[in-house]
Design a protein around this motif. Structure first.
Motif, PDB file in Angstrom:
ATOM      1  N   GLY A  47       0.067  -2.351   5.312  1.00  0.00           N
ATOM      2  CA  GLY A  47       0.692  -1.159   5.003  1.00  0.00           C
ATOM      3  C   GLY A  47       1.031  -0.240   6.138  1.00  0.00           C
ATOM      4  N   PRO A  48       1.938   0.575   5.922  1.00  0.00           N
ATOM      5  CA  PRO A  48       2.724   0.620   4.547  1.00  0.00           C
ATOM      6  C   PRO A  48       3.519  -0.606   4.651  1.00  0.00           C
ATOM      7  CG  PRO A  48       3.753   2.067   6.365  1.00  0.00           C
ATOM      8  CD  PRO A  48       2.499   1.473   7.084  1.00  0.00           C
ATOM      9  N   HIS A  49       3.884  -0.888   3.233  1.00  0.00           N
ATOM     10  CA  HIS A  49       4.658  -1.877   3.049  1.00  0.00           C
ATOM     11  C   HIS A  49       5.997  -1.519   2.729  1.00  0.00           C
ATOM     12  CE1 HIS A  49       1.126  -4.483   2.497  1.00  0.00           C
ATOM     13  NE2 HIS A  49       0.646  -3.369   1.905  1.00  0.00           N
ATOM     14  N   HIS A  50       6.997  -2.341   2.817  1.00  0.00           N
ATOM     15  CA  HIS A  50       8.509  -2.041   2.513  1.00  0.00           C
ATOM     16  C   HIS A  50       9.181  -2.751   1.535  1.00  0.00           C
ATOM     17  CE1 HIS A  50      13.035  -2.415   3.145  1.00  0.00           C
ATOM     18  NE2 HIS A  50      12.815  -1.151   3.423  1.00  0.00           N
ATOM     19  N   ALA A  51       9.463  -2.125   0.414  1.00  0.00           N
ATOM     20  CA  ALA A  51       9.967  -2.718  -1.005  1.00  0.00           C
ATOM     21  C   ALA A  51      11.553  -2.398  -1.131  1.00  0.00           C
ATOM     22  CB  ALA A  51       9.020  -2.226  -1.900  1.00  0.00           C
ATOM     23  N   GLY A  52      12.027  -1.700  -0.109  1.00  0.00           N
ATOM     24  CA  GLY A  52      13.404  -1.251  -0.171  1.00  0.00           C
ATOM     25  C   GLY A  52      13.339   0.212   0.073  1.00  0.00           C
ATOM     26  N   ALA A  53      14.597   0.662  -0.033  1.00  0.00           N
ATOM     27  CA  ALA A  53      14.961   2.364   0.015  1.00  0.00           C
ATOM     28  C   ALA A  53      15.322   3.112  -1.175  1.00  0.00           C
ATOM     29  CB  ALA A  53      15.715   2.409   1.366  1.00  0.00           C
ATOM     30  N   VAL A  54      14.980   4.320  -1.006  1.00  0.00           N
ATOM     31  CA  VAL A  54      15.434   4.792  -2.333  1.00  0.00           C
ATOM     32  C   VAL A  54      17.030   5.260  -2.288  1.00  0.00           C
ATOM     33  CG1 VAL A  54      15.178   7.105  -3.801  1.00  0.00           C
ATOM     34  CG2 VAL A  54      13.199   5.966  -2.785  1.00  0.00           C
ATOM     35  N   LEU A  55      17.197   5.566  -0.960  1.00  0.00           N
ATOM     36  CA  LEU A  55      18.613   5.779  -0.883  1.00  0.00           C
ATOM     37  C   LEU A  55      19.256   4.584  -0.512  1.00  0.00           C
ATOM     38  CD1 LEU A  55      18.441   8.944   1.613  1.00  0.00           C
ATOM     39  CD2 LEU A  55      18.877   8.897  -0.915  1.00  0.00           C
TER      40      LEU A  55
ATOM     41  N   SER B 258      12.099  -0.836   7.140  1.00  0.00           N
ATOM     42  CA  SER B 258      11.372  -2.165   7.179  1.00  0.00           C
ATOM     43  C   SER B 258      10.962  -2.346   8.472  1.00  0.00           C
ATOM     44  CB  SER B 258      12.499  -3.313   6.823  1.00  0.00           C
ATOM     45  OG  SER B 258      13.389  -3.097   7.931  1.00  0.00           O
ATOM     46  N   HIS B 259      11.242  -1.618   9.458  1.00  0.00           N
ATOM     47  CA  HIS B 259      10.665  -1.777  10.891  1.00  0.00           C
ATOM     48  C   HIS B 259       9.274  -0.983  10.997  1.00  0.00           C
ATOM     49  CE1 HIS B 259      13.044   1.831  11.562  1.00  0.00           C
ATOM     50  NE2 HIS B 259      12.325   2.037  12.256  1.00  0.00           N
ATOM     51  N   LEU B 260       9.064   0.072   9.888  1.00  0.00           N
ATOM     52  CA  LEU B 260       7.785   0.648  10.124  1.00  0.00           C
ATOM     53  C   LEU B 260       6.931  -0.076   9.240  1.00  0.00           C
ATOM     54  CD1 LEU B 260       8.949   4.204   9.789  1.00  0.00           C
ATOM     55  CD2 LEU B 260       8.101   3.267  11.729  1.00  0.00           C
ATOM     56  N   ALA B 261       7.258  -1.215   8.582  1.00  0.00           N
ATOM     57  CA  ALA B 261       6.063  -1.950   7.753  1.00  0.00           C
ATOM     58  C   ALA B 261       5.133  -2.703   8.417  1.00  0.00           C
ATOM     59  CB  ALA B 261       6.904  -2.830   6.661  1.00  0.00           C
ATOM     60  N   LYS B 262       4.132  -2.862   8.004  1.00  0.00           N
ATOM     61  CA  LYS B 262       2.961  -3.512   8.761  1.00  0.00           C
ATOM     62  C   LYS B 262       2.073  -4.500   7.676  1.00  0.00           C
ATOM     63  CE  LYS B 262       2.783  -0.878  12.568  1.00  0.00           C
ATOM     64  NZ  LYS B 262       4.340  -0.700  12.773  1.00  0.00           N
ATOM     65  N   PRO B 263       1.801  -5.487   8.080  1.00  0.00           N
ATOM     66  CA  PRO B 263       0.894  -6.381   7.024  1.00  0.00           C
ATOM     67  C   PRO B 263      -0.028  -5.789   6.293  1.00  0.00           C
ATOM     68  CG  PRO B 263       1.150  -7.447   9.214  1.00  0.00           C
ATOM     69  CD  PRO B 263       1.539  -5.980   9.582  1.00  0.00           C
TER      70      PRO B 263
ATOM     71  N   GLU C  95      11.586   7.112  12.821  1.00  0.00           N
ATOM     72  CA  GLU C  95      11.074   6.664  14.057  1.00  0.00           C
ATOM     73  C   GLU C  95       9.465   6.219  13.685  1.00  0.00           C
ATOM     74  OE1 GLU C  95      12.536   6.048  16.852  1.00  0.00           O
ATOM     75  OE2 GLU C  95      14.631   6.437  15.759  1.00  0.00           O
ATOM     76  N   GLN C  96       8.836   7.046  12.924  1.00  0.00           N
ATOM     77  CA  GLN C  96       7.409   6.939  12.668  1.00  0.00           C
ATOM     78  C   GLN C  96       6.976   7.381  11.204  1.00  0.00           C
ATOM     79  OE1 GLN C  96       5.385   8.887  16.043  1.00  0.00           O
ATOM     80  NE2 GLN C  96       5.896  10.924  15.290  1.00  0.00           N
ATOM     81  N   LEU C  97       6.045   7.080  10.744  1.00  0.00           N
ATOM     82  CA  LEU C  97       5.613   7.850   9.413  1.00  0.00           C
ATOM     83  C   LEU C  97       5.135   9.201   9.733  1.00  0.00           C
ATOM     84  CD1 LEU C  97       3.004   4.933   8.013  1.00  0.00           C
ATOM     85  CD2 LEU C  97       5.372   5.559   7.405  1.00  0.00           C
ATOM     86  N   SER C  98       5.491  10.040   8.760  1.00  0.00           N
ATOM     87  CA  SER C  98       5.028  11.404   8.724  1.00  0.00           C
ATOM     88  C   SER C  98       3.466  11.721   8.920  1.00  0.00           C
ATOM     89  CB  SER C  98       5.477  12.068   7.673  1.00  0.00           C
ATOM     90  OG  SER C  98       4.847  11.770   6.498  1.00  0.00           O
ATOM     91  N   LYS C  99       3.048  12.595   9.233  1.00  0.00           N
ATOM     92  CA  LYS C  99       1.454  12.819   9.285  1.00  0.00           C
ATOM     93  C   LYS C  99       1.003  12.554   7.878  1.00  0.00           C
ATOM     94  CE  LYS C  99      -2.477  14.145  11.204  1.00  0.00           C
ATOM     95  NZ  LYS C  99      -3.073  13.100  12.102  1.00  0.00           N
ATOM     96  N   SER C 100       1.560  13.243   6.876  1.00  0.00           N
ATOM     97  CA  SER C 100       1.126  13.158   5.509  1.00  0.00           C
ATOM     98  C   SER C 100       1.287  11.700   5.012  1.00  0.00           C
ATOM     99  CB  SER C 100       2.060  13.974   4.688  1.00  0.00           C
ATOM    100  OG  SER C 100       1.792  15.126   4.712  1.00  0.00           O
ATOM    101  N   GLY C 101       2.246  10.760   5.562  1.00  0.00           N
ATOM    102  CA  GLY C 101       2.307   9.227   5.452  1.00  0.00           C
ATOM    103  C   GLY C 101       1.320   8.613   6.038  1.00  0.00           C
ATOM    104  N   THR C 102       0.827   8.920   6.947  1.00  0.00           N
ATOM    105  CA  THR C 102      -0.047   8.245   7.795  1.00  0.00           C
ATOM    106  C   THR C 102      -1.548   8.465   6.950  1.00  0.00           C
ATOM    107  OG1 THR C 102       0.822   8.460   9.845  1.00  0.00           O
ATOM    108  CG2 THR C 102      -1.561   8.115   9.991  1.00  0.00           C
ATOM    109  N   LEU C 103      -1.781  10.009   6.431  1.00  0.00           N
ATOM    110  CA  LEU C 103      -2.814  10.068   5.755  1.00  0.00           C
ATOM    111  C   LEU C 103      -2.977   9.413   4.388  1.00  0.00           C
ATOM    112  CD1 LEU C 103      -3.492  13.848   6.746  1.00  0.00           C
ATOM    113  CD2 LEU C 103      -4.653  11.711   7.625  1.00  0.00           C
ATOM    114  N   ALA C 104      -1.696   9.028   3.773  1.00  0.00           N
ATOM    115  CA  ALA C 104      -1.651   8.630   2.405  1.00  0.00           C
ATOM    116  C   ALA C 104      -2.471   7.088   2.314  1.00  0.00           C
ATOM    117  CB  ALA C 104      -0.274   8.725   1.978  1.00  0.00           C
ATOM    118  N   ARG C 105      -2.402   6.435   3.438  1.00  0.00           N
ATOM    119  CA  ARG C 105      -3.109   5.195   3.565  1.00  0.00           C
ATOM    120  C   ARG C 105      -4.365   5.132   2.877  1.00  0.00           C
ATOM    121  NH1 ARG C 105      -3.184   4.490   9.605  1.00  0.00           N
ATOM    122  NH2 ARG C 105      -5.095   5.993  10.017  1.00  0.00           N
ATOM    123  N   PHE C 106      -5.074   6.371   3.037  1.00  0.00           N
ATOM    124  CA  PHE C 106      -6.585   6.491   2.558  1.00  0.00           C
ATOM    125  C   PHE C 106      -6.637   6.692   1.041  1.00  0.00           C
ATOM    126  CE2 PHE C 106      -6.794   7.824   7.035  1.00  0.00           C
ATOM    127  CZ  PHE C 106      -7.424   6.822   7.515  1.00  0.00           C
TER     128      PHE C 106
END
Length: 131
Positions: A123-131, A116-121, A95-106
């Motif tokens: 970032g974060p970018h979507h290059a596929g899923a690990v699973l 893919s629906h959480l990707a933004k121009p 549904e949304q990035l984790s708190k750590s994921g949001t901070l990771a942008r820095f």
């Protein structure tokens, strides 16, 4: 562990908060970091110190994290030593990035989401899923 085969040709060290994971995977030189979250400030401080100590002693060229606070601390330490850092937000955060994921942008050289629906121009970018 799903990324492990991709890393076979590189000198790789794994860090986790789950010691059983290393044993199940047959990894004998893995690093166990204390688990933590923002609701446990003392445990988070312990994890931060251990993460920084690990990264500063190993001096990796690249750090890849699939999420949570310990991974964020490793990326932060990695940037301080000039390592390339890759954040792959957990597939569980649909549904949304984790708190750590949001901070990771820095601190992440490459900031990724597995949805893919959480990707933004920007970032974060979507290059596929690990699973």
């Amino acid at each position: 562990m799903l990324l492990r085969s991709m890393l076979d040709t590189h000198a790789t060290r794994f860090a986790t908060t789950e010691p059983d994971l290393l044993e199940k995977a047959g990894i004998t030189d893995g690093i166990v970091l204390p688990d933590c979250n923002r609701n446990e400030p003392l445990q988070s401080l312990k994890c931060l110190i251990r993460s920084f100590g690990t990264v500063f002693s190993l001096r990796p060229a690249v750090i890849i994290s699939t999420g949570a606070a310990p991974g964020f601390f490793c990326l932060l330490a990695g940037r301080l030593i000039g390592a390339r850092t890759v954040w792959i937000d957990s597939v569980a955060n649909v549904e949304q990035l984790s708190k750590s994921g949001t901070l990771a942008r820095f601190v992440a050289t490459e900031w990724l989401t597995q949805w893919s629906h959480l990707a933004k121009p920007n970032g974060p970018h979507h290059a596929g899923a690990v699973l």
